[in-house]
Design an enzyme around this catalytic site. Structure first.
Site, short mmCIF file in Angstrom:
data_model
loop_
_atom_site.label_atom_id
_atom_site.label_comp_id
_atom_site.label_asym_id
_atom_site.label_seq_id
_atom_site.Cartn_x
_atom_site.Cartn_y
_atom_site.Cartn_z
N SER A 102 -10.73 -10.21 -85.51
CA SER A 102 -10.90 -11.07 -84.30
C SER A 102 -11.56 -10.02 -83.33
O SER A 102 -12.04 -9.08 -83.59
CB SER A 102 -9.55 -11.71 -84.09
OG SER A 102 -9.77 -12.42 -82.91
N HIS A 103 -11.38 -10.45 -82.13
CA HIS A 103 -11.79 -9.98 -80.93
C HIS A 103 -10.95 -8.58 -80.26
O HIS A 103 -9.71 -8.77 -80.62
CB HIS A 103 -11.99 -10.74 -79.79
CG HIS A 103 -13.00 -11.90 -80.38
ND1 HIS A 103 -14.14 -11.89 -80.57
CD2 HIS A 103 -12.61 -13.08 -80.27
CE1 HIS A 103 -14.69 -12.94 -80.88
NE2 HIS A 103 -13.70 -14.10 -80.74
N ASN A 104 -11.50 -7.80 -79.80
CA ASN A 104 -10.75 -6.48 -79.22
C ASN A 104 -9.84 -5.91 -80.11
O ASN A 104 -9.04 -5.46 -79.78
CB ASN A 104 -10.19 -7.09 -77.99
CG ASN A 104 -9.77 -5.77 -76.92
OD1 ASN A 104 -10.69 -5.12 -76.94
ND2 ASN A 104 -8.65 -5.97 -76.51
#
Length: 180
Positions: A102-104
């Site tokens: 996912s993100h980050n």
């Protein structure tokens, strides 16, 4: 020690190489396009190969990707890497096929001792096949994430995660143990 001409030339080439790597990484980081845009995914893959970062066939590297230096990062086939994925590749990062991140997500491939010199310790990170990594996960090596493992959002992972397990929290704890 007084610098010699060969030392100055070597240092100059090192600076030029670092500028080249940073320029390529900035271009990858800022390339527009939503994930799954095959043209932009292909462009990011080509740019990353220029600095010896490998992304296998069918992999999607989203905009915002960051690596500390050239080389030492290898993604398998059909990996999907979310926006703002960051790697501090002081040691190798090897990812199997089918990663869904996912993100980050941040991965730090190294650490240091708590001695006065803060001695560097290599921390290679190995991620198996078909691993899911939630948003805002931090992985600090050395670490091995087993095949089919799931890392919950906002987890802080150090050490090894068994295959087919689910871990979450800070520090990450077993939510479900997988079969070996």
């Amino acid at each position: 020690m007084k610098p010699t001409v060969p030392m100055l030339l070597r240092d100059g080439f090192d600076v030029l190489r670092d500028i080249w790597v940073r320029s390529v990484l900035l271009t990858v980081r800022l390339t527009p396009g939503r994930p799954g845009n095959r043209t932009m995914d292909a462009l990011r893959g080509i740019l990353l190969r220029l600095i010896k970062i490998e992304a296998g066939a069918g992999s999607q590297i989203s905009p915002g990707f960051f690596a500390f230096r050239a080389g030492g990062v290898r993604f398998g086939r059909d990996c999907r890497v979310g926006y703002d994925f960051k790697v501090w590749n002081f040691s190798p990062l090897v990812v199997g096929d089918g990663l869904l991140a996912s993100h980050n997500v941040s991965i730090i491939c190294g650490t240091h001792l708590t001695d006065a010199a803060r001695t560097n310790v290599p921390g290679p990170v190995s991620i198996g096949n078909n691993v899911w990594i939630g948003a805002n996960v931090l992985i600090v090596g050395p670490a091995t994430i087993g095949d089919g493992a799931i890392l919950g959002a906002n987890s802080y992972v150090t050490g090894d995660i068994p295959p087919h397990s689910a871990f979450g929290g800070s520090p990450a704890r077993a939510l479900r143990r997988g079969s070996t």
